[in-house]
Design a protein around this motif. Sequence first.
Motif, PDB file in Angstrom:
ATOM      1  N   VAL A  46       3.909   1.291  -6.265  1.00 30.73           N
ATOM      2  CA  VAL A  46       4.551   1.807  -5.060  1.00 30.73           C
ATOM      3  C   VAL A  46       5.390   0.678  -4.455  1.00 30.73           C
ATOM      4  O   VAL A  46       4.838  -0.326  -4.009  1.00 30.73           O
ATOM      5  CB  VAL A  46       3.501   2.296  -4.032  1.00 30.73           C
ATOM      6  CG1 VAL A  46       4.183   2.773  -2.766  1.00 30.73           C
ATOM      7  CG2 VAL A  46       2.651   3.408  -4.628  1.00 30.73           C
ATOM      8  N   ALA A  64      -5.724  -2.306   2.146  1.00 30.86           N
ATOM      9  CA  ALA A  64      -5.270  -0.913   2.123  1.00 30.86           C
ATOM     10  C   ALA A  64      -3.979  -0.769   1.319  1.00 30.86           C
ATOM     11  O   ALA A  64      -3.831   0.170   0.525  1.00 30.86           O
ATOM     12  CB  ALA A  64      -5.075  -0.406   3.546  1.00 30.86           C
ATOM     13  N   ARG A  67      -4.701  -1.116  -2.507  1.00 27.68           N
ATOM     14  CA  ARG A  67      -5.445   0.001  -3.082  1.00 27.68           C
ATOM     15  C   ARG A  67      -4.551   1.201  -3.375  1.00 27.68           C
ATOM     16  O   ARG A  67      -4.823   1.980  -4.276  1.00 27.68           O
ATOM     17  CB  ARG A  67      -6.586   0.401  -2.144  1.00 27.68           C
ATOM     18  CG  ARG A  67      -7.791  -0.509  -2.281  1.00 27.68           C
ATOM     19  CD  ARG A  67      -8.912  -0.101  -1.380  1.00 27.68           C
ATOM     20  NE  ARG A  67     -10.122  -0.857  -1.703  1.00 27.68           N
ATOM     21  CZ  ARG A  67     -11.201  -0.914  -0.935  1.00 27.68           C
ATOM     22  NH1 ARG A  67     -11.203  -0.265   0.226  1.00 27.68           N
ATOM     23  NH2 ARG A  67     -12.252  -1.601  -1.300  1.00 27.68           N
ATOM     24  N   TYR A  68      -3.469   1.345  -2.613  1.00 32.31           N
ATOM     25  CA  TYR A  68      -2.581   2.482  -2.828  1.00 32.31           C
ATOM     26  C   TYR A  68      -1.337   2.114  -3.637  1.00 32.31           C
ATOM     27  O   TYR A  68      -0.362   2.849  -3.660  1.00 32.31           O
ATOM     28  CB  TYR A  68      -2.198   3.098  -1.489  1.00 32.31           C
ATOM     29  CG  TYR A  68      -3.342   3.894  -0.894  1.00 32.31           C
ATOM     30  CD1 TYR A  68      -3.611   5.193  -1.329  1.00 32.31           C
ATOM     31  CD2 TYR A  68      -4.180   3.326   0.064  1.00 32.31           C
ATOM     32  CE1 TYR A  68      -4.674   5.914  -0.810  1.00 32.31           C
ATOM     33  CE2 TYR A  68      -5.253   4.046   0.593  1.00 32.31           C
ATOM     34  CZ  TYR A  68      -5.491   5.341   0.149  1.00 32.31           C
ATOM     35  OH  TYR A  68      -6.554   6.049   0.658  1.00 32.31           O
ATOM     36  N   GLY A  69      -1.395   0.955  -4.320  1.00 28.69           N
ATOM     37  CA  GLY A  69      -0.335   0.599  -5.251  1.00 28.69           C
ATOM     38  C   GLY A  69       0.802  -0.216  -4.700  1.00 28.69           C
ATOM     39  O   GLY A  69       1.771  -0.494  -5.402  1.00 28.69           O
ATOM     40  N   THR A 203     -15.162   2.108  -6.620  1.00 28.78           N
ATOM     41  CA  THR A 203     -13.913   1.935  -5.878  1.00 28.78           C
ATOM     42  C   THR A 203     -12.729   1.850  -6.830  1.00 28.78           C
ATOM     43  O   THR A 203     -11.656   2.404  -6.559  1.00 28.78           O
ATOM     44  CB  THR A 203     -13.971   0.666  -5.012  1.00 28.78           C
ATOM     45  OG1 THR A 203     -15.073   0.752  -4.118  1.00 28.78           O
ATOM     46  CG2 THR A 203     -12.692   0.504  -4.205  1.00 28.78           C
ATOM     47  N   LYS A 206     -11.801   5.201  -7.912  1.00 28.83           N
ATOM     48  CA  LYS A 206     -11.236   5.976  -6.807  1.00 28.83           C
ATOM     49  C   LYS A 206      -9.768   5.647  -6.574  1.00 28.83           C
ATOM     50  O   LYS A 206      -8.983   6.504  -6.136  1.00 28.83           O
ATOM     51  CB  LYS A 206     -12.042   5.704  -5.528  1.00 28.83           C
ATOM     52  CG  LYS A 206     -11.600   6.533  -4.331  1.00 28.83           C
ATOM     53  CD  LYS A 206     -12.482   6.230  -3.121  1.00 28.83           C
ATOM     54  CE  LYS A 206     -12.023   7.035  -1.898  1.00 28.83           C
ATOM     55  NZ  LYS A 206     -12.868   6.712  -0.706  1.00 28.83           N
ATOM     56  N   PHE A 207      -9.372   4.402  -6.863  1.00 26.64           N
ATOM     57  CA  PHE A 207      -7.993   3.966  -6.648  1.00 26.64           C
ATOM     58  C   PHE A 207      -7.396   3.472  -7.976  1.00 26.64           C
ATOM     59  O   PHE A 207      -7.202   2.260  -8.170  1.00 26.64           O
ATOM     60  CB  PHE A 207      -7.937   2.849  -5.608  1.00 26.64           C
ATOM     61  CG  PHE A 207      -8.452   3.247  -4.253  1.00 26.64           C
ATOM     62  CD1 PHE A 207      -7.660   3.974  -3.383  1.00 26.64           C
ATOM     63  CD2 PHE A 207      -9.737   2.906  -3.843  1.00 26.64           C
ATOM     64  CE1 PHE A 207      -8.119   4.346  -2.124  1.00 26.64           C
ATOM     65  CE2 PHE A 207     -10.218   3.269  -2.590  1.00 26.64           C
ATOM     66  CZ  PHE A 207      -9.410   4.002  -1.731  1.00 26.64           C
ATOM     67  N   ASP A 209      -4.413   3.573  -9.141  1.00 29.06           N
ATOM     68  CA  ASP A 209      -3.058   3.015  -9.072  1.00 29.06           C
ATOM     69  C   ASP A 209      -2.981   1.728  -8.265  1.00 29.06           C
ATOM     70  O   ASP A 209      -1.879   1.261  -7.948  1.00 29.06           O
ATOM     71  CB  ASP A 209      -2.100   4.044  -8.462  1.00 29.06           C
ATOM     72  CG  ASP A 209      -1.935   5.273  -9.340  1.00 29.06           C
ATOM     73  OD1 ASP A 209      -2.041   5.135 -10.568  1.00 29.06           O
ATOM     74  OD2 ASP A 209      -1.722   6.371  -8.792  1.00 29.06           O
ATOM     75  N   ALA A 210      -4.114   1.164  -7.934  1.00 25.99           N
ATOM     76  CA  ALA A 210      -4.129  -0.037  -7.089  1.00 25.99           C
ATOM     77  C   ALA A 210      -3.381  -1.196  -7.735  1.00 25.99           C
ATOM     78  O   ALA A 210      -3.298  -1.308  -8.964  1.00 25.99           O
ATOM     79  CB  ALA A 210      -5.567  -0.445  -6.791  1.00 25.99           C
TER      80      ALA A 210
END
Length: 241
Positions: A46, A64, A67-69, A203, A206-207, A209-210
């Motif tokens: 991202v 944060a 974790r969302y890339g 974890t 769960k993520f 694409d981190a």
Amino acid sequence: MYREKFTKITEGFTFDDVLLLPMRTSVEPKNVVVSSRISRHISVKVPIISSPMDTVTEDAMAIAMARYGAIGVIHRNQPREKEVEMIKRVKREETIIIRDVYTISPETPIEVAKTLMATRNIAGLPVVKDDKLVGIVTKRDLEFVKKGSSVSDVMVKDVITAPENVDIEEAIEILHKNRIEKLPLVDRSGRLAGLITAKDIITRQKFPDASRDSEGQLMVGAAVGPFDIDRAIEVEKAGAD
């Protein structure tokens, strides 16, 4: 100086100056890839970087973002030691194998162990004596324990371990089979070499694409100088020059 800058100013644009006209496209959303390279050595899925401002990016924001890339850059409006500590918190927040493991000795008072767990936000500590793993103690072990006790009174002595070169699938199987949450890794001499936790594995799943580095840790930037993105994105080692 100001007048010279003003007279030589070049044309610039802000977000409000640009309008994207909606049009038909044959590209399916599932086929769109937005991953981008933000420096010579770092790519993220991202392409977003949070600002290195003290009101924007500290360790919580950096965790944060990663974790969302994306990636967050820790601000430098603080002592260097504090900036390094924030980076370490991000790196420790999520990893497959924790190498820099917090440990405790058998003689440590229970109250000290509780304080260490609370301040470091961890749920368990390997117990080490003479560089050898002799037990493990968790928050659950410390519940309802009388004051004056030491770690040796409550620690689990028959610790389930794995060799330091264990692969992740085997580690997951050991954790599941024995219904444990922490798996210490030891070398041939019985010295603690690392730690794998069920929390980190869950974890990670769960993520997917981190933004992670080569060690599987979350990536984080450190603002070390203005207008210098290649130096600002320090992700391989916490506190690197």
